[in-house]
Design a protein around this motif. Structure first.
Motif, short mmCIF file in Angstrom:
data_model
loop_
_atom_site.label_atom_id
_atom_site.label_comp_id
_atom_site.label_asym_id
_atom_site.label_seq_id
_atom_site.Cartn_x
_atom_site.Cartn_y
_atom_site.Cartn_z
N UNK A 1 0.82 -1.22 0.00
CA UNK A 1 0.00 0.00 0.00
C UNK A 1 0.85 1.26 0.00
N UNK A 2 2.14 1.12 -0.24
CA UNK A 2 3.00 2.29 -0.39
C UNK A 2 3.23 2.54 -1.88
N UNK A 3 3.87 3.66 -2.19
CA UNK A 3 4.14 4.01 -3.58
C UNK A 3 5.63 4.29 -3.72
N UNK A 4 6.21 3.75 -4.78
CA UNK A 4 7.65 3.85 -5.03
C UNK A 4 7.87 4.65 -6.31
N UNK A 5 8.91 5.47 -6.31
CA UNK A 5 9.25 6.29 -7.48
C UNK A 5 10.64 5.96 -8.00
N UNK A 6 10.78 6.04 -9.31
CA UNK A 6 12.09 5.98 -9.95
C UNK A 6 12.44 7.39 -10.39
N UNK A 7 13.60 7.86 -9.94
CA UNK A 7 14.00 9.25 -10.09
C UNK A 7 15.27 9.36 -10.92
N UNK A 8 15.27 10.30 -11.85
CA UNK A 8 16.48 10.64 -12.59
C UNK A 8 16.99 12.00 -12.13
N UNK B 1 5.50 3.12 -9.09
CA UNK B 1 5.23 1.70 -8.86
C UNK B 1 4.40 1.55 -7.60
N UNK B 2 3.36 0.73 -7.69
CA UNK B 2 2.53 0.42 -6.54
C UNK B 2 2.24 -1.06 -6.48
N UNK B 3 1.06 -1.41 -5.97
CA UNK B 3 0.75 -2.83 -5.79
C UNK B 3 0.41 -3.56 -7.09
N UNK B 4 0.51 -2.85 -8.21
CA UNK B 4 0.33 -3.50 -9.51
C UNK B 4 1.62 -4.12 -10.03
N UNK C 1 19.27 5.13 -12.41
CA UNK C 1 18.23 5.86 -11.68
C UNK C 1 18.23 5.49 -10.21
N UNK C 2 17.62 6.36 -9.40
CA UNK C 2 17.43 6.09 -7.97
C UNK C 2 15.99 5.65 -7.74
N UNK C 3 15.80 4.66 -6.89
CA UNK C 3 14.46 4.19 -6.54
C UNK C 3 14.22 4.48 -5.07
N UNK C 4 13.13 5.18 -4.78
CA UNK C 4 12.84 5.54 -3.39
C UNK C 4 11.35 5.47 -3.10
N UNK C 5 11.02 5.48 -1.81
CA UNK C 5 9.63 5.42 -1.37
C UNK C 5 9.03 6.82 -1.45
N UNK C 6 7.96 6.94 -2.19
CA UNK C 6 7.27 8.21 -2.38
C UNK C 6 6.22 8.42 -1.30
N UNK C 7 5.37 7.41 -1.07
CA UNK C 7 4.35 7.46 -0.02
C UNK C 7 4.57 6.26 0.90
N UNK D 1 -0.36 12.93 -11.55
CA UNK D 1 0.46 12.30 -10.52
C UNK D 1 -0.39 11.92 -9.31
N UNK D 2 -1.31 12.80 -8.90
CA UNK D 2 -2.18 12.49 -7.77
C UNK D 2 -3.09 11.31 -8.07
N UNK D 3 -3.58 11.22 -9.30
CA UNK D 3 -4.42 10.09 -9.68
C UNK D 3 -3.64 8.78 -9.63
N UNK D 4 -2.42 8.79 -10.14
CA UNK D 4 -1.60 7.57 -10.12
C UNK D 4 -1.30 7.14 -8.69
N UNK D 5 -1.05 8.11 -7.82
CA UNK D 5 -0.81 7.79 -6.42
C UNK D 5 -2.08 7.27 -5.76
N UNK D 6 -3.20 7.92 -6.03
CA UNK D 6 -4.48 7.51 -5.46
C UNK D 6 -4.84 6.08 -5.85
#
Length: 227
Positions: A39-46, A59-62, A78-84, A140-145
């Motif tokens: 139930x968290x959200x992960x981001x790939x950052x450049x 990236x989420x639970x999909x 790239x860096x991968x980190x926890x967004x939410x 972005x908010x929709x993808x996170x939601x």
């Protein structure tokens, strides 16, 4: 997956709570684990010269983080980190390779997920170039939601600006437009989605393009809280 694969995962997955900003994978360093958000959200950052950043993948639970392991690579730029913040499981890279090598069902899903994720990355590049900050913010908010289990999630102006690759002032204006329209509330770093349908209308078409592609390739209906 069959019962043997599920038993393998239960024996090897490591579950934990991850806070926002946690670094999962550093650029150009060996990837030790793959990650499966619950139930968290992960981001790939450049990051570009000068230190500016922009999110290129969500990236989420999909899906999973660490797809490079499936593609037989140990590191990415790239860096991968926890967004939410939220719950997530991780699996050692060697165990993941073992599972993918022996499970045809796992490989089929990963092949399709790879295509879906590439579609998201390419559409994000288009969106960052072609659309306004408020349209991108709504997308972005929709993808996170889609990927969290609540209409409310924690996110500061600084972190949202970091994700979108813009100045904080631009995010403040964009969030203000969405809030004034009654689509969200934004208080003390907490965003609440009030009008999901209205937020979709405020977004560019990139959101629906990516969502449709995920549903087509993964043959599943992504979670929606419309209505």
């Amino acid at each position: 997956m069959d019962a043997t694969d599920l038993s393998f995962l239960r024996a090897n997955l490591e579950e934990a709570h991850y806070v926002s900003g946690s670094i999962l994978i550093e650029p150009h360093q060996k990837t030790e684990y793959v990650y499966f958000p619950y139930n968290c959200v992960v981001s790939i950052i450049n990051t570009v010269s000068g230190g500016s950043t922009v999110e290129v993948g969500t990236i989420g639970n999909e899906g999973m983080a660490g797809l490079q392991i499936f593609l037989d690579a140990d590191a990415v730029p790239s860096r991968t980190l926890v967004q939410v913040a939220g719950e997530m499981a991780r699996l050692r890279a060697d165990k993941f390779r073992e599972l993918a090598d022996r499970s045809a069902g796992c490989r089929k899903f990963l092949n399709r997920y790879t295509l879906a994720f590439l579609a998201q990355v390419s559409q994000t590049a288009t969106c960052n170039r072609a659309h306004t900050i408020d349209e991108r913010c709504a997308r972005w908010l929709l993808m996170t939601h889609d990927r969290v289990t609540s209409d409310t999630f924690n996110l500061t102006h600084e972190f949202l600006a970091f994700m979108l690759g813009v100045r904080r002032a631009g995010v403040t204006v964009a969030a203000g437009i969405l809030q004034k329209a009654g689509l969200i509330t934004y208080k003390r770093g907490n965003i609440t989605v009030l009008d999901r349908k209205g937020l979709e209308e405020a977004s560019c078409d990139c959101y629906q393009i990516v969502r449709t592609e995920f549903e087509r390739l993964l043959e599943t209906q992504m979670k929606s809280r419309i209505g």
